[in-house]
Design an enzyme around this catalytic site. Structure first.
Site, mmCIF file in Angstrom:
data_model
loop_
_atom_site.group_PDB
_atom_site.id
_atom_site.type_symbol
_atom_site.label_atom_id
_atom_site.label_comp_id
_atom_site.label_asym_id
_atom_site.label_seq_id
_atom_site.Cartn_x
_atom_site.Cartn_y
_atom_site.Cartn_z
ATOM 1 N N ASP A 36 0.809 -1.222 0.000
ATOM 2 C CA ASP A 36 0.000 0.000 0.000
ATOM 3 C C ASP A 36 0.842 1.272 0.000
ATOM 4 O O ASP A 36 0.624 2.177 0.813
ATOM 5 C CB ASP A 36 -0.929 0.018 1.223
ATOM 6 N N GLU A 198 -10.771 -0.698 -3.369
ATOM 7 C CA GLU A 198 -10.005 -0.054 -2.313
ATOM 8 C C GLU A 198 -8.754 0.592 -2.888
ATOM 9 O O GLU A 198 -8.533 0.587 -4.101
ATOM 10 C CB GLU A 198 -9.618 -1.078 -1.241
#
Length: 512
Positions: A36, A198
């Site tokens: 991420d 996401e």
């Protein structure tokens, strides 16, 4: 026939010449498990941070001047913010009014629900002051992102991941100081098919608002992440999904790819940094940051310059850039503080370290209900490597090397009192694989890893002559070292009383 051969040779020569004129770098640009990733540029310096999950310190920080070569400089937090418990995921930089804001996901100590906090510093490498949770929404609010539009700040996040309703990307106005939401949240995109949605990046260009986001499974051996895009003429939508989605997905050498953010070069080119799993044995380096250049097409849809299939080789962002090789790691423990590459298993133990006299002392106390010990580990950069250390003290504690998954899954070679042992912990069950009398007061240990997960162990009395320890462990037990959202890490291990630490004289890790 001879004429045809001449033509083919000339054509090959021209092709080779063009290839030599083009300079490429090879992904990943940061080696090891940094999921991420969030990227930001201030001036001509780029900064990256990413998920640290169940490893401390929290959120590693990297810097670069060329987008290709990165150096770890520290972490956002050395200590956990008071309100947090675990699961430090998906941090997001934002530079605003001369301050650096860090929006991050963590579980609350009070109820174990993931929500989004915010911390502020004067610089990306400075000391961050935490301001606590800013988004608490249902059973899960994760993956913050900030957009400024006509002087107004907005935050978007993923909601409903653990609720029995479709996943949505929600947005809300943000106060001018960046520390609280204002007004009611509104929906940007909805995942009625529950494929996953996401890791979004929200930006405006050419009269459109764009959302680049990840779909499918994020983590583990079956991960199939991909990148999609939607756009709207209005900030609040409705957003139109691109009919050519996904615009980036796994390829020959890359299993899955997604969850990233964009940065721009000083001349305005766009680069997307996200994480990807490699295939086969290179899977065991985890979710590593990959860099791809993105451009806007004539139809006002974005695309990646090397195509929709993610590839390791990418054109250099700057002509004078040369990619550095993967470096080995060495620590002689003579510094005043641990090197930033070290990490430890904070959810399972209160780990304590001390550097003194060129040695490292490692000990700690297990958290309530935990039966294993203290792991001080490194992120593996390659699938094949060797880790070596010297144990320089004797006591009743366990002292040695480890391949660490979590408190219930590890493999360690170490000495305990006057015994040298190899043991595995698999799904919480301990198994002694080898047990012999400690050969000498001086003990050197090596752990050799091949194919990312296969471990062999040797020991030495003098650091020159080595003896291998034979053992038998099922492949499934080795694979259990890989946890849902993270990869096993090699390192040093101590298990025992606080006043009986493990003391190490050095540690190195050499990539092969």
């Amino acid at each position: 026939m001879k004429k045809l051969l001449t033509i083919l040779l000339c054509s090959a020569s021209v092709t080779l010449g063009l290839a030599q004129q083009q300079t490429y770098f090879t992904n990943p640009v940061i080696h090891g498990d940094v999921a991420d990733p969030s990227i930001m540029r201030i001036g001509e310096t780029y900064y990256v941070t990413g998920t640290s999950s169940e490893w401390a310190p929290y959120y590693p920080v990297f810097t670069s001047s060329d987008l290709v070569n990165w150096k770890q400089t520290g972490h956002i937090f050395k200590e956990k913010p008071a309100w947090t418990k675990s699961s430090f995921w998906a941090p997001e930089w934002y530079y605003h009014n001369g301050k650096v804001y860090m929006y991050y996901t963590a579980r609350k100590e009070s109820d174990n629900i993931s929500c989004i906090g915010v911390a502020v510093a004067d610089s990306p490498t400075g000391k961050f002051k935490d301001y606590g949770p800013i988004v608490e929404f249902g059973k899960e609010a994760i993956d913050a992102f900030i957009l400024e539009d006509n002087g107004q700040l907005y935050m978007t996040w993923k909601a409903y991941g653990l609720d029995q309703r479709p996943i949505e990307l929600l947005a809300c106005k943000l106060s001018s100081d960046g520390l609280r939401l204002e007004g009611e949240p509104f929906s940007l995109l909805r995942d009625d098919e529950r494929r996953g949605m996401e890791g979004q990046h929200w930006f405006k260009q050419n009269g459109y608002y764009y959302i680049i986001y990840a779909v499918n499974g994020c983590c583990g051996p079956e991960s199939d992440y991909a990148v999609e895009v939607a756009r709207s003429k209005k900030l609040a939508g409705p957003y139109e999904k691109y009919e050519g989605n996904p615009i980036l997905h796994g390829g020959k050498d890359i299993q899955s790819i997604g969850h990233g953010t964009l940065t721009t070069t000083p001349d305005g080119r766009m680069f997307y940094l996200c994480h990807a799993y490699s295939r086969d044995k290179d899977f065991y380096q985890g979710r590593q940051p990959h860099l791809q250049e993105m451009r806007m097409g004539g139809d006002n849809w974005p695309y990646f310059v090397t195509g929709e299939y993610a590839s390791l080789a990418q054109p250099m962002p700057f002509t004078d850039c040369v990619q550095e090789p993967i470096f080995d790691f060495t620590d002689d423990f003579t510094a005043t503080a641990l090197r930033p590459e070290w990490s430890w298993n904070y959810p399972y133990a209160d780990v304590k370290t001390e550097l003194k006299g060129g040695n490292l002392s490692l000990c700690g106390s297990p958290k309530p209900g935990i039966k294993t010990g203290n792991a001080l580990c490194l992120r593996p950069s390659t699938a094949d490597y060797t880790l070596e250390t010297a144990v320089v003290n004797q006591n009743e504690s366990w002292k040695g090397v480890v391949m660490y998954g979590d408190d219930n899954n590890l493999l360690t070679l170490g000495c305990e009192a006057d015994r040298l042992k190899l043991k595995a912990v698999n799904d919480g069950k301990e198994l002694i694989l080898a047990d012999m009398k400690l050969p000498a007061s001086s003990l050197y240990l090596r752990m050799k890893v091949t194919d990312g997960i296969r471990c062999s162990f040797t020991y030495s009395e003098d650091g020159r002559k080595w003896k291998e320890i034979e053992y038998d462990l099922s492949p499934s037990a080795l694979k259990s070292l890989v946890r849902w959202d993270r990869i096993s890490r090699p390192g040093l291990y101590q298990q025992g009383a606080l006043d009986k630490p493990a003391v190490y004289g050095y540690c190195w890790l050499r990539n092969e």
